[in-house]
Scaffold this motif. Structure first.
Motif, short mmCIF file in Angstrom:
data_model
loop_
_atom_site.label_atom_id
_atom_site.label_comp_id
_atom_site.label_asym_id
_atom_site.label_seq_id
_atom_site.Cartn_x
_atom_site.Cartn_y
_atom_site.Cartn_z
N GLY A 79 -2.38 -10.28 4.34
CA GLY A 79 -1.40 -11.36 4.25
C GLY A 79 -0.49 -11.26 3.04
N ALA A 80 -0.84 -10.44 2.09
CA ALA A 80 -0.04 -10.32 0.87
C ALA A 80 1.17 -9.40 1.08
CB ALA A 80 -0.92 -9.79 -0.27
N ILE A 81 1.94 -9.25 0.00
CA ILE A 81 3.09 -8.34 -0.02
C ILE A 81 2.78 -7.25 -1.05
CG2 ILE A 81 5.55 -8.11 -0.59
CD1 ILE A 81 5.85 -11.10 0.10
N VAL A 82 3.11 -6.02 -0.72
CA VAL A 82 2.90 -4.94 -1.67
C VAL A 82 4.15 -4.07 -1.73
CG1 VAL A 82 1.91 -3.24 -0.06
CG2 VAL A 82 1.21 -3.24 -2.46
N GLN A 83 4.43 -3.57 -2.91
CA GLN A 83 5.59 -2.71 -3.12
C GLN A 83 5.12 -1.36 -3.64
OE1 GLN A 83 9.09 -4.43 -5.10
NE2 GLN A 83 9.24 -2.60 -6.39
N ILE A 84 5.55 -0.29 -3.01
CA ILE A 84 5.20 1.06 -3.43
C ILE A 84 6.47 1.72 -3.96
CG2 ILE A 84 4.33 3.31 -2.72
CD1 ILE A 84 2.77 1.86 -0.49
N ASN A 85 6.46 2.07 -5.23
CA ASN A 85 7.64 2.63 -5.87
C ASN A 85 7.68 4.14 -5.77
OD1 ASN A 85 8.46 0.03 -6.77
ND2 ASN A 85 7.04 0.19 -8.49
N GLY A 123 13.41 4.31 -5.51
CA GLY A 123 13.33 3.58 -4.26
C GLY A 123 11.98 2.92 -4.14
N TYR A 124 11.85 2.04 -3.19
CA TYR A 124 10.54 1.45 -2.94
C TYR A 124 10.38 1.09 -1.48
CZ TYR A 124 12.75 -3.25 -3.30
OH TYR A 124 13.54 -4.37 -3.13
N LEU A 125 9.13 0.98 -1.09
CA LEU A 125 8.76 0.51 0.24
C LEU A 125 8.06 -0.82 0.05
CD1 LEU A 125 8.47 1.20 3.34
CD2 LEU A 125 6.18 2.04 2.75
N LEU A 126 8.50 -1.82 0.79
CA LEU A 126 7.91 -3.16 0.69
C LEU A 126 7.22 -3.47 2.02
CD1 LEU A 126 8.03 -5.57 -1.41
CD2 LEU A 126 9.73 -6.57 0.12
N LEU A 127 5.96 -3.80 1.92
CA LEU A 127 5.19 -4.15 3.11
C LEU A 127 4.81 -5.63 3.01
CD1 LEU A 127 4.21 -1.10 2.08
CD2 LEU A 127 2.94 -1.24 4.20
N GLN A 128 5.19 -6.40 4.00
CA GLN A 128 4.92 -7.83 3.98
C GLN A 128 3.84 -8.17 5.01
OE1 GLN A 128 8.65 -10.28 3.39
NE2 GLN A 128 9.58 -8.44 4.21
N GLU A 129 3.24 -9.34 4.81
CA GLU A 129 2.21 -9.85 5.74
C GLU A 129 1.20 -8.74 6.06
OE1 GLU A 129 5.69 -12.45 7.89
OE2 GLU A 129 4.19 -11.50 9.15
N LEU A 130 0.64 -8.18 5.01
CA LEU A 130 -0.25 -7.04 5.17
C LEU A 130 -1.36 -7.30 6.18
CD1 LEU A 130 -0.69 -5.70 1.54
CD2 LEU A 130 0.35 -4.50 3.47
N GLN A 131 -1.64 -6.26 6.96
CA GLN A 131 -2.73 -6.30 7.93
C GLN A 131 -3.70 -5.16 7.61
OE1 GLN A 131 -0.91 -6.08 11.84
NE2 GLN A 131 0.54 -7.73 11.37
N MET A 132 -4.92 -5.30 8.09
CA MET A 132 -5.93 -4.27 7.81
C MET A 132 -5.45 -2.90 8.29
SD MET A 132 -8.32 -5.86 6.25
CE MET A 132 -9.71 -4.74 6.32
N LYS A 133 -4.73 -2.89 9.40
CA LYS A 133 -4.29 -1.61 9.98
C LYS A 133 -3.24 -0.92 9.11
CE LYS A 133 -0.57 -3.52 12.84
NZ LYS A 133 -0.02 -3.65 14.21
N ASP A 134 -2.72 -1.62 8.10
CA ASP A 134 -1.76 -1.00 7.19
C ASP A 134 -2.43 -0.10 6.16
OD1 ASP A 134 0.14 -4.10 7.11
OD2 ASP A 134 0.34 -2.38 8.46
N SER A 135 -3.75 -0.14 6.10
CA SER A 135 -4.48 0.76 5.20
C SER A 135 -4.21 2.20 5.63
CB SER A 135 -5.99 0.48 5.25
OG SER A 135 -6.29 -0.78 4.69
N ALA A 136 -3.57 2.95 4.76
CA ALA A 136 -3.12 4.30 5.09
C ALA A 136 -2.51 4.90 3.83
CB ALA A 136 -2.09 4.26 6.21
#
Lengths: 113, 111
Positions: free
Chosen positions: A15-21, A71-84
Motif C-alpha cells: 500500500g505504500a509508495i516507493v521511489q527507485i532512483n 531519473g526515478y521509478l515511482l511505484l504507488q499502492e504497492l502490492q506483494m506481487k511488486d516484489s522483484a
C-alpha cells in the motif's frame, strides 16, 4: 565509461509508495527505460522516458531530468506481487559500440505485508 | 503474437566445453540482441544482429560469438567454457520505440 547507479535494495510495505532512483553517465544518451524482473523470469518493460518530465502508466510512473543525469521509478499502492528486481537502462544512439541499452545493476524491491 | 523463444532453457556443461544457444525473435523482427546476466555483473550486452549482420558488440572475449540466419533466428556460441560463464543468457528483440522484449533465457551452469 558507461555507468548507471541505483540502490541495491529497497524495502516497503503493502500500500505504500516507493521511489527507485537512477543516476547515469553514458555517451550517446537519449532516453531512460525501466524493466522489472521477477526471480527466475525475464526482464519485462515497464516505462520509458525520451523527454524530461514524468510519464505515468497506471501505478507506475517514471521521471527523467537530463540536466541532472537522473531519473526515478515511482511505484504507488504497492502490492506483494511488486516484489522483484527493477533495472534502469540508458538508451543510446545505435552508432555507439557497446550496445543500445546499458543496464544498471538492479534494485531488489521487497514488499512486506 | 508469439514471443521470443530460447532453447534450451537449462544447460549444464563442464569447463573447457563449448555451448550453442538458440534464439528465435518475434515473428517479422530482424534484430536480435544477446545479454549475459550474472549476480555480480548484472545485465551486460553481448552483441546485436540485424539481417544476418553483427551491428554492435559488447566488451566480451572472442570466446563469445554469434550469428544470425536468414529467418532471423540467432545462435550464440561460447567456446572453452569457464566457471565464470555460468549465467542467464537472454536474447531480446525491439518491441516498439527503443524497448526490448526479452525471451525467457537460457540458464547455463558450468561445472
Amino acid at each position: 565509461g558507461q555507468s548507471l547507479e541505483q540502490p541495491s535494495e529497497v524495502t516497503a510495505v503493502e500500500g505504500a509508495i516507493v521511489q527507485i532512483n537512477c543516476t547515469y553517465q553514458t555517451s550517446g544518451f537519449y532516453g531512460l527505460s525501466w524493466y522489472q524482473q521477477h526471480d527466475g523470469g525475464a526482464p519485462t518493460f515497464l516505462s520509458y522516458n525520451a523527454l524530461d518530465g514524468l510519464e505515468e502508466t497506471g501505478r507506475f510512473s517514471s521521471f527523467l531530468s537530463r540536466s541532472d543525469s537522473y531519473g526515478y521509478l515511482l511505484l504507488q499502492e504497492l502490492q506483494m506481487k511488486d516484489s522483484a528486481s527493477y533495472f534502469c537502462a540508458a538508451i543510446r544512439r545505435r552508432d555507439n559500440q557497446g550496445g543500445k541499452l546499458i543496464f544498471g545493476q538492479g534494485t531488489e524491491l521487497s514488499v512486506k505485508p | 503474437k508469439a514471443g521470443v523463444t530460447q532453447t534450451p532453457r537449462y544447460l549444464i556443461k563442464t569447463r573447457g566445453q563449448q555451448v550453442t544457444l538458440s534464439c528465435s525473435p518475434i515473428s517479422g523482427h530482424r534484430s536480435v540482441s544477446w545479454y549475459q546476466q550474472t549476480p555480480g555483473q548484472g545485465l551486460q550486452f553481448l552483441f546485436e544482429y540485424f539481417s544476418e549482420t553483427q551491428r554492435n558488440k559488447g566488451n566480451f572475449p572472442g570466446r563469445f560469438s554469434g550469428r544470425q540466419f536468414s529467418n532471423s533466428r540467432s545462435e550464440m556460441n561460447v567456446s572453452t567454457l569457464e566457471l565464470g560463464d555460468s549465467a542467464l543468457y537472454l536474447c531480446a528483440t525491439p518491441e516498439w520505440a527503443d524497448t526490448q522484449y526479452f525471451g525467457p533465457g537460457t540458464r547455463l551452469t558450468v561445472l
